[in-house]
Design a protein around this motif. Structure first.
Motif, PDB file in Angstrom:
ATOM      1  N   HIS A 164       2.577 -16.689  -0.275  1.00 53.86           N
ATOM      2  CA  HIS A 164       1.022 -15.873  -1.419  1.00 53.86           C
ATOM      3  C   HIS A 164       0.381 -15.604  -0.384  1.00 53.86           C
ATOM      4  O   HIS A 164      -0.527 -14.841   0.159  1.00 53.86           O
ATOM      5  N   ASP A 165       0.013 -15.071   1.457  1.00 56.38           N
ATOM      6  CA  ASP A 165      -0.417 -14.532   2.055  1.00 56.38           C
ATOM      7  C   ASP A 165      -0.385 -12.901   1.851  1.00 56.38           C
ATOM      8  O   ASP A 165      -0.955 -11.840   2.072  1.00 56.38           O
ATOM      9  N   ASN A 166       1.012 -12.424   0.938  1.00 59.37           N
ATOM     10  CA  ASN A 166       0.833 -10.925   0.786  1.00 59.37           C
ATOM     11  C   ASN A 166       0.627 -10.674  -0.239  1.00 59.37           C
ATOM     12  O   ASN A 166       0.500  -9.307  -0.599  1.00 59.37           O
ATOM     13  N   LEU A 167      -0.078 -11.525  -1.500  1.00 56.11           N
ATOM     14  CA  LEU A 167      -0.459 -11.104  -2.971  1.00 56.11           C
ATOM     15  C   LEU A 167      -1.572 -10.427  -2.729  1.00 56.11           C
ATOM     16  O   LEU A 167      -2.128 -10.496  -1.513  1.00 56.11           O
ATOM     17  N   SER A 168      -1.590  -9.650  -3.383  1.00 55.09           N
ATOM     18  CA  SER A 168      -2.509  -8.499  -3.360  1.00 55.09           C
ATOM     19  C   SER A 168      -3.699  -8.813  -4.408  1.00 55.09           C
ATOM     20  O   SER A 168      -3.244  -9.229  -5.675  1.00 55.09           O
ATOM     21  N   PRO A 169      -5.114  -8.743  -4.343  1.00 59.39           N
ATOM     22  CA  PRO A 169      -5.512  -8.414  -5.924  1.00 59.39           C
ATOM     23  C   PRO A 169      -5.404  -8.002  -7.373  1.00 59.39           C
ATOM     24  O   PRO A 169      -5.031  -7.223  -6.977  1.00 59.39           O
ATOM     25  N   ALA A 170      -6.321  -8.473  -8.187  1.00 57.79           N
ATOM     26  CA  ALA A 170      -5.984  -8.253  -8.946  1.00 57.79           C
ATOM     27  C   ALA A 170      -5.590  -6.451  -9.643  1.00 57.79           C
ATOM     28  O   ALA A 170      -5.661  -5.830 -10.572  1.00 57.79           O
ATOM     29  N   LEU A 171      -6.809  -5.822  -9.163  1.00 60.16           N
ATOM     30  CA  LEU A 171      -7.189  -4.739  -8.844  1.00 60.16           C
ATOM     31  C   LEU A 171      -7.245  -3.843  -7.783  1.00 60.16           C
ATOM     32  O   LEU A 171      -6.743  -2.008  -8.288  1.00 60.16           O
ATOM     33  N   SER A 172      -5.532  -4.283  -6.970  1.00 61.10           N
ATOM     34  CA  SER A 172      -5.611  -3.464  -6.293  1.00 61.10           C
ATOM     35  C   SER A 172      -4.989  -2.087  -6.338  1.00 61.10           C
ATOM     36  O   SER A 172      -4.550  -1.343  -5.900  1.00 61.10           O
ATOM     37  N   PRO A 173      -3.881  -2.134  -7.678  1.00 67.55           N
ATOM     38  CA  PRO A 173      -2.707  -0.620  -7.533  1.00 67.55           C
ATOM     39  C   PRO A 173      -4.313   0.315  -8.018  1.00 67.55           C
ATOM     40  O   PRO A 173      -4.191   1.669  -7.615  1.00 67.55           O
ATOM     41  N   TRP A 174      -5.721  -0.094  -8.462  1.00 66.22           N
ATOM     42  CA  TRP A 174      -6.355   1.250  -9.016  1.00 66.22           C
ATOM     43  C   TRP A 174      -6.820   1.595  -7.716  1.00 66.22           C
ATOM     44  O   TRP A 174      -7.539   3.060  -7.672  1.00 66.22           O
ATOM     45  N   THR A 175      -6.945   0.997  -6.460  1.00 62.58           N
ATOM     46  CA  THR A 175      -6.666   1.895  -5.202  1.00 62.58           C
ATOM     47  C   THR A 175      -6.319   3.045  -4.954  1.00 62.58           C
ATOM     48  O   THR A 175      -5.780   3.647  -3.634  1.00 62.58           O
ATOM     49  N   ASN A 176      -4.790   2.338  -5.592  1.00 67.80           N
ATOM     50  CA  ASN A 176      -3.272   3.557  -4.885  1.00 67.80           C
ATOM     51  C   ASN A 176      -3.809   5.119  -5.508  1.00 67.80           C
ATOM     52  O   ASN A 176      -3.493   5.158  -7.084  1.00 67.80           O
ATOM     53  N   ALA A 177      -4.102   5.963  -4.900  1.00 64.56           N
ATOM     54  CA  ALA A 177      -4.020   6.957  -5.672  1.00 64.56           C
ATOM     55  C   ALA A 177      -3.237   7.712  -6.219  1.00 64.56           C
ATOM     56  O   ALA A 177      -2.950   8.258  -7.573  1.00 64.56           O
ATOM     57  N   ALA A 178      -2.028   7.385  -5.308  1.00 57.13           N
ATOM     58  CA  ALA A 178      -0.454   8.013  -6.540  1.00 57.13           C
ATOM     59  C   ALA A 178      -0.574   7.394  -7.699  1.00 57.13           C
ATOM     60  O   ALA A 178       0.043   7.254  -8.638  1.00 57.13           O
ATOM     61  N   PHE A 179      -1.074   6.010  -8.131  1.00 59.24           N
ATOM     62  CA  PHE A 179      -0.883   5.244  -8.776  1.00 59.24           C
ATOM     63  C   PHE A 179      -1.918   5.385 -10.425  1.00 59.24           C
ATOM     64  O   PHE A 179      -1.405   5.621 -11.462  1.00 59.24           O
ATOM     65  N   ARG A 180      -2.671   6.011  -9.662  1.00 60.93           N
ATOM     66  CA  ARG A 180      -3.857   6.352 -10.452  1.00 60.93           C
ATOM     67  C   ARG A 180      -3.073   7.871 -10.695  1.00 60.93           C
ATOM     68  O   ARG A 180      -3.530   7.903 -12.569  1.00 60.93           O
ATOM     69  N   ARG A 181      -2.438   8.104 -10.499  1.00 58.82           N
ATOM     70  CA  ARG A 181      -2.308   9.707 -11.278  1.00 58.82           C
ATOM     71  C   ARG A 181      -0.673   9.725 -12.128  1.00 58.82           C
ATOM     72  O   ARG A 181      -1.068   9.864 -13.030  1.00 58.82           O
ATOM     73  N   LEU A 182       0.319   8.459 -11.415  1.00 64.89           N
ATOM     74  CA  LEU A 182       1.149   8.379 -12.443  1.00 64.89           C
ATOM     75  C   LEU A 182       1.102   8.040 -13.424  1.00 64.89           C
ATOM     76  O   LEU A 182       1.273   7.729 -14.618  1.00 64.89           O
TER      77      LEU A 182
END
Length: 299
Positions: A150-168
């Motif tokens: 559980h220590d490695n879990l990312s917040p629910a909105l974390s993908p949107w902080t990733n510029a590569a994800f936003r572009r894809l």
């Protein structure tokens, strides 16, 4: 539409839950998948064999079971996609995983398009339930992803902080809209423009079969060409195939069959490559083994 909108809003939350299940144990993941499969099977059966009568009661029944079926199916989809992405590997390996999943899904589409007319909805519901049980049984024997905490879990909105994800995902959404237009209009086009309604099964079978058969070719090309360039090639092929549809007149059986086969080849790229690219984005962001669920939930 209301049931689908509920499903779309819930998907990121389902992805977050999936990450928590993986962090807890694979046993919890499999229990969640089992419960979701039971709900999907029950909902599928209930939609075609309602236990109520009257317009208002039927609308309430269908709305409720559509929502249940969609949500439970989303749980299965996000868990399955996350499981595959957590296996890691290079671009070719990720593409093979996605291609096998999507290729067999197309086999399911072809089966589902034929079975109701051949054997009836009762048999279709039973086959659907048995296929779900088989899928769960095979998942038990599947390669295990790396365990996380559980220590490695990312917040629910974390993908949107990733510029590569936003572009894809921007490309994915635009491409998805482009694909949805012919998918929505195809039956009207066949019946009203081509006057070939009797050949609908042939056209649809040709399209999906070409997509399934083309996947090994796309997979083999990944090491030499790369995922992004191949996906672009698939988009260009789809454009080149569909533009000819505008020139067809009533009764153009061979012409539209060629359009279906060519665009089906492009479908193979559309199914096999984007999810493999997303898995790579997750890897490069350092979120492997912890956030696949929330990424695929947004996806």
């Amino acid at each position: 539409l209301g049931a689908r909108l509920l499903d779309a809003v819930a998907d990121p939350l389902i992805g977050r839950w999936a990450d928590r299940w993986f962090a807890h144990s694979l046993r919890r993941v499999l229990i969640a998948a089992l419960l979701a499969a039971l709900l999907v099977a029950i909902g599928f059966r209930a939609l075609f064999f309602p236990a109520v009568s009257g317009t208002e009661a039927l609308l309430a029944w269908c709305g409720g079971f559509l929502a249940v079926t969609y949500l439970a199916y989303s749980v299965l989809s996000v868990v399955h996609q996350s499981w595959g992405a957590r296996l890691g590997g290079d671009a070719a390996q990720r593409t093979r995983i996605v291609a096998w999943r999507e290729g067999l899904a197309l086999l399911g589409v072809l089966t589902a398009s034929v079975l109701p007319s051949v054997a009836g909805l009762g048999v279709t519901s039973a086959v659907f339930a048995v296929a779900l049980a088989g899928g769960l049984a095979w998942l038990l024997a599947a390669p295990r992803p790396v365990a996380t905490t559980h220590d490695n879990l990312s917040p629910a909105l974390s993908p949107w902080t990733n510029a590569a994800f936003r572009r894809l995902i921007a490309v994915f959404v635009v491409n998805g809209i482009a694909s949805a237009v012919p998918a929505t209009l195809v039956l009207f086009f066949i019946r009203d423009k081509l006057a070939l309604g009797a050949y609908e099964p042939l056209f649809l079978f040709s399209y999906f079969a070409a997509g399934a058969l083309s996947m090994p070719l796309w997979v083999r090309a990944v090491p030499r060409v790369g995922l992004a360039k191949l996906w672009l090639a698939g988009m260009l092929l789809a454009i080149a195939a569909f533009v000819w549809a505008a020139t067809l007149s009533s009764g153009s059986l061979a012409g539209y069959l060629a359009v279906c086969v060519a665009s089906g080849l492009a479908l193979g790229a559309d199914l096999a490559l984007p999810s493999a690219m997303l898995a790579g984005v997750i890897q490069r962001a350092g979120h492997s083994g912890s956030s696949e669920g929330v990424y695929f939930g947004w996806w």
